[in-house]
Design a protein around this motif. Structure first.
Motif, PDB file in Angstrom:
ATOM      1  N   PRO A  35       0.822  -1.211   0.000  1.00 59.23           N
ATOM      2  CA  PRO A  35       0.000   0.000   0.000  1.00 59.23           C
ATOM      3  C   PRO A  35       0.855   1.260   0.000  1.00 59.23           C
ATOM      4  O   PRO A  35       2.044   1.221   0.304  1.00 59.23           O
ATOM      5  CB  PRO A  35      -0.782  -0.123   1.310  1.00 59.23           C
ATOM      6  N   GLY A  36       0.231   2.356  -0.337  1.00 64.39           N
ATOM      7  CA  GLY A  36       0.894   3.650  -0.278  1.00 64.39           C
ATOM      8  C   GLY A  36       1.601   4.008  -1.573  1.00 64.39           C
ATOM      9  O   GLY A  36       1.690   3.224  -2.509  1.00 64.39           O
ATOM     10  N   LYS A  37       2.114   5.228  -1.595  1.00 62.72           N
ATOM     11  CA  LYS A  37       2.810   5.731  -2.769  1.00 62.72           C
ATOM     12  C   LYS A  37       4.223   5.152  -2.826  1.00 62.72           C
ATOM     13  O   LYS A  37       4.963   5.200  -1.849  1.00 62.72           O
ATOM     14  CB  LYS A  37       2.871   7.251  -2.727  1.00 62.72           C
ATOM     15  N   GLN A  38       4.560   4.611  -3.971  1.00 59.52           N
ATOM     16  CA  GLN A  38       5.902   4.063  -4.174  1.00 59.52           C
ATOM     17  C   GLN A  38       6.775   5.140  -4.823  1.00 59.52           C
ATOM     18  O   GLN A  38       6.451   5.646  -5.883  1.00 59.52           O
ATOM     19  CB  GLN A  38       5.843   2.832  -5.074  1.00 59.52           C
ATOM     20  N   THR A  39       7.859   5.490  -4.166  1.00 57.42           N
ATOM     21  CA  THR A  39       8.719   6.557  -4.672  1.00 57.42           C
ATOM     22  C   THR A  39       9.941   6.031  -5.419  1.00 57.42           C
ATOM     23  O   THR A  39      10.669   6.812  -5.997  1.00 57.42           O
ATOM     24  CB  THR A  39       9.188   7.454  -3.514  1.00 57.42           C
ATOM     25  N   SER A  40      10.157   4.731  -5.402  1.00 60.14           N
ATOM     26  CA  SER A  40      11.327   4.184  -6.087  1.00 60.14           C
ATOM     27  C   SER A  40      11.049   4.025  -7.577  1.00 60.14           C
ATOM     28  O   SER A  40       9.911   3.871  -8.007  1.00 60.14           O
ATOM     29  CB  SER A  40      11.724   2.840  -5.475  1.00 60.14           C
ATOM     30  N   SER A  41      12.116   4.068  -8.347  1.00 63.38           N
ATOM     31  CA  SER A  41      11.981   3.908  -9.798  1.00 63.38           C
ATOM     32  C   SER A  41      11.694   2.448 -10.135  1.00 63.38           C
ATOM     33  O   SER A  41      11.851   1.557  -9.298  1.00 63.38           O
ATOM     34  CB  SER A  41      13.260   4.359 -10.499  1.00 63.38           C
ATOM     35  N   ILE A  42      11.293   2.217 -11.353  1.00 67.41           N
ATOM     36  CA  ILE A  42      10.984   0.849 -11.791  1.00 67.41           C
ATOM     37  C   ILE A  42      12.251  -0.005 -11.810  1.00 67.41           C
ATOM     38  O   ILE A  42      12.191  -1.200 -11.518  1.00 67.41           O
ATOM     39  CB  ILE A  42      10.264   0.863 -13.156  1.00 67.41           C
TER      40      ILE A  42
ATOM     41  N   VAL B  36      11.462  -7.327   1.022  1.00 67.90           N
ATOM     42  CA  VAL B  36      12.566  -6.435   0.632  1.00 67.90           C
ATOM     43  C   VAL B  36      12.046  -5.044   0.290  1.00 67.90           C
ATOM     44  O   VAL B  36      12.637  -4.034   0.710  1.00 67.90           O
ATOM     45  CB  VAL B  36      13.372  -7.047  -0.536  1.00 67.90           C
ATOM     46  N   LEU B  37      10.954  -4.957  -0.457  1.00 68.40           N
ATOM     47  CA  LEU B  37      10.406  -3.644  -0.811  1.00 68.40           C
ATOM     48  C   LEU B  37       9.893  -2.904   0.424  1.00 68.40           C
ATOM     49  O   LEU B  37      10.021  -1.680   0.508  1.00 68.40           O
ATOM     50  CB  LEU B  37       9.300  -3.790  -1.844  1.00 68.40           C
ATOM     51  N   ALA B  38       9.314  -3.610   1.381  1.00 67.43           N
ATOM     52  CA  ALA B  38       8.836  -2.972   2.606  1.00 67.43           C
ATOM     53  C   ALA B  38      10.010  -2.422   3.423  1.00 67.43           C
ATOM     54  O   ALA B  38       9.938  -1.299   3.944  1.00 67.43           O
ATOM     55  CB  ALA B  38       8.020  -3.953   3.443  1.00 67.43           C
ATOM     56  N   ILE B  39      11.075  -3.190   3.524  1.00 67.31           N
ATOM     57  CA  ILE B  39      12.266  -2.715   4.243  1.00 67.31           C
ATOM     58  C   ILE B  39      12.870  -1.512   3.529  1.00 67.31           C
ATOM     59  O   ILE B  39      13.223  -0.510   4.164  1.00 67.31           O
ATOM     60  CB  ILE B  39      13.297  -3.852   4.402  1.00 67.31           C
ATOM     61  N   TYR B  40      12.963  -1.584   2.219  1.00 64.21           N
ATOM     62  CA  TYR B  40      13.507  -0.471   1.441  1.00 64.21           C
ATOM     63  C   TYR B  40      12.648   0.785   1.629  1.00 64.21           C
ATOM     64  O   TYR B  40      13.176   1.882   1.837  1.00 64.21           O
ATOM     65  CB  TYR B  40      13.570  -0.849  -0.042  1.00 64.21           C
ATOM     66  N   GLY B  41      11.324   0.624   1.585  1.00 62.63           N
ATOM     67  CA  GLY B  41      10.431   1.760   1.770  1.00 62.63           C
ATOM     68  C   GLY B  41      10.551   2.363   3.153  1.00 62.63           C
ATOM     69  O   GLY B  41      10.512   3.592   3.320  1.00 62.63           O
ATOM     70  N   ALA B  42      10.711   1.516   4.172  1.00 59.89           N
ATOM     71  CA  ALA B  42      10.861   2.017   5.538  1.00 59.89           C
ATOM     72  C   ALA B  42      12.181   2.774   5.714  1.00 59.89           C
ATOM     73  O   ALA B  42      12.221   3.829   6.337  1.00 59.89           O
ATOM     74  CB  ALA B  42      10.793   0.863   6.535  1.00 59.89           C
ATOM     75  N   VAL B  43      13.245   2.265   5.144  1.00 53.12           N
ATOM     76  CA  VAL B  43      14.549   2.918   5.262  1.00 53.12           C
ATOM     77  C   VAL B  43      14.576   4.222   4.471  1.00 53.12           C
ATOM     78  O   VAL B  43      15.021   5.244   4.963  1.00 53.12           O
ATOM     79  CB  VAL B  43      15.680   1.961   4.797  1.00 53.12           C
ATOM     80  N   MET B  44      14.090   4.183   3.251  1.00 48.56           N
ATOM     81  CA  MET B  44      14.116   5.384   2.415  1.00 48.56           C
ATOM     82  C   MET B  44      13.098   6.420   2.880  1.00 48.56           C
ATOM     83  O   MET B  44      13.318   7.609   2.713  1.00 48.56           O
ATOM     84  CB  MET B  44      13.875   5.022   0.963  1.00 48.56           C
ATOM     85  N   GLY B  45      12.003   5.975   3.482  1.00 54.61           N
ATOM     86  CA  GLY B  45      11.004   6.904   3.987  1.00 54.61           C
ATOM     87  C   GLY B  45      11.517   7.719   5.161  1.00 54.61           C
ATOM     88  O   GLY B  45      11.170   8.874   5.337  1.00 54.61           O
ATOM     89  N   LYS B  46      12.380   7.125   5.957  1.00 55.86           N
ATOM     90  CA  LYS B  46      12.951   7.825   7.117  1.00 55.86           C
ATOM     91  C   LYS B  46      13.997   8.854   6.693  1.00 55.86           C
ATOM     92  O   LYS B  46      14.233   9.806   7.403  1.00 55.86           O
ATOM     93  CB  LYS B  46      13.565   6.823   8.084  1.00 55.86           C
ATOM     94  N   LYS B  47      14.624   8.652   5.544  1.00 51.75           N
ATOM     95  CA  LYS B  47      15.658   9.574   5.078  1.00 51.75           C
ATOM     96  C   LYS B  47      15.070  10.837   4.466  1.00 51.75           C
ATOM     97  O   LYS B  47      15.741  11.823   4.335  1.00 51.75           O
ATOM     98  CB  LYS B  47      16.565   8.896   4.054  1.00 51.75           C
ATOM     99  N   ARG B  48      13.796  10.767   4.082  1.00 50.50           N
ATOM    100  CA  ARG B  48      13.200  11.930   3.419  1.00 50.50           C
ATOM    101  C   ARG B  48      12.494  12.815   4.387  1.00 50.50           C
ATOM    102  O   ARG B  48      11.983  12.623   5.324  1.00 50.50           O
ATOM    103  CB  ARG B  48      12.237  11.472   2.327  1.00 50.50           C
TER     104      ARG B  48
END
Length: 86
Positions: free
Chosen positions: A22-29, A74-86
């Motif tokens: 769920p939610g907006k995905q900010t990573s590239s394809i 993996v995508l959930a972990i990536y989203g959590a890590v990258m979401g905290k940096k922004r």
């Protein structure tokens, strides 16, 4: 399963995992595809360790579920890590 089939599996699993989360995905394809491949590897490893069910057959539902599950992780972990940096 050969490397080309594994890359295709990871590519498709990453796209499906992106659609599932769920939610907006900010990573590239491209990032999604690479994370999908990593997720397929993770899913295969977890399947072999926890369930004694490695990724062997490309057309097996078990293979797809393990690859998609690993990609979601993996995508959930990536989203959590990258979401905290922004």
């Amino acid at each position: 399963m050969g490397w080309i089939a594994f890359i295709v599996l990871g590519l498709l699993a990453g796209l499906i995992a992106r659609w599932i989360l769920p939610g907006k995905q900010t990573s590239s394809i491209i990032i999604t595809i690479l994370l999908g491949i990593v997720g397929a590897l993770l899913g295969g490893w977890l399947g072999s360790v926890l369930f004694d069910a490695p990724l062997e057959d490309f057309f097996s539902i078990q293979t797809w579920l393990l690859a998609i599950g690993g990609s979601v992780i993996v995508l959930a972990i990536y989203g959590a890590v990258m979401g905290k940096k922004r």
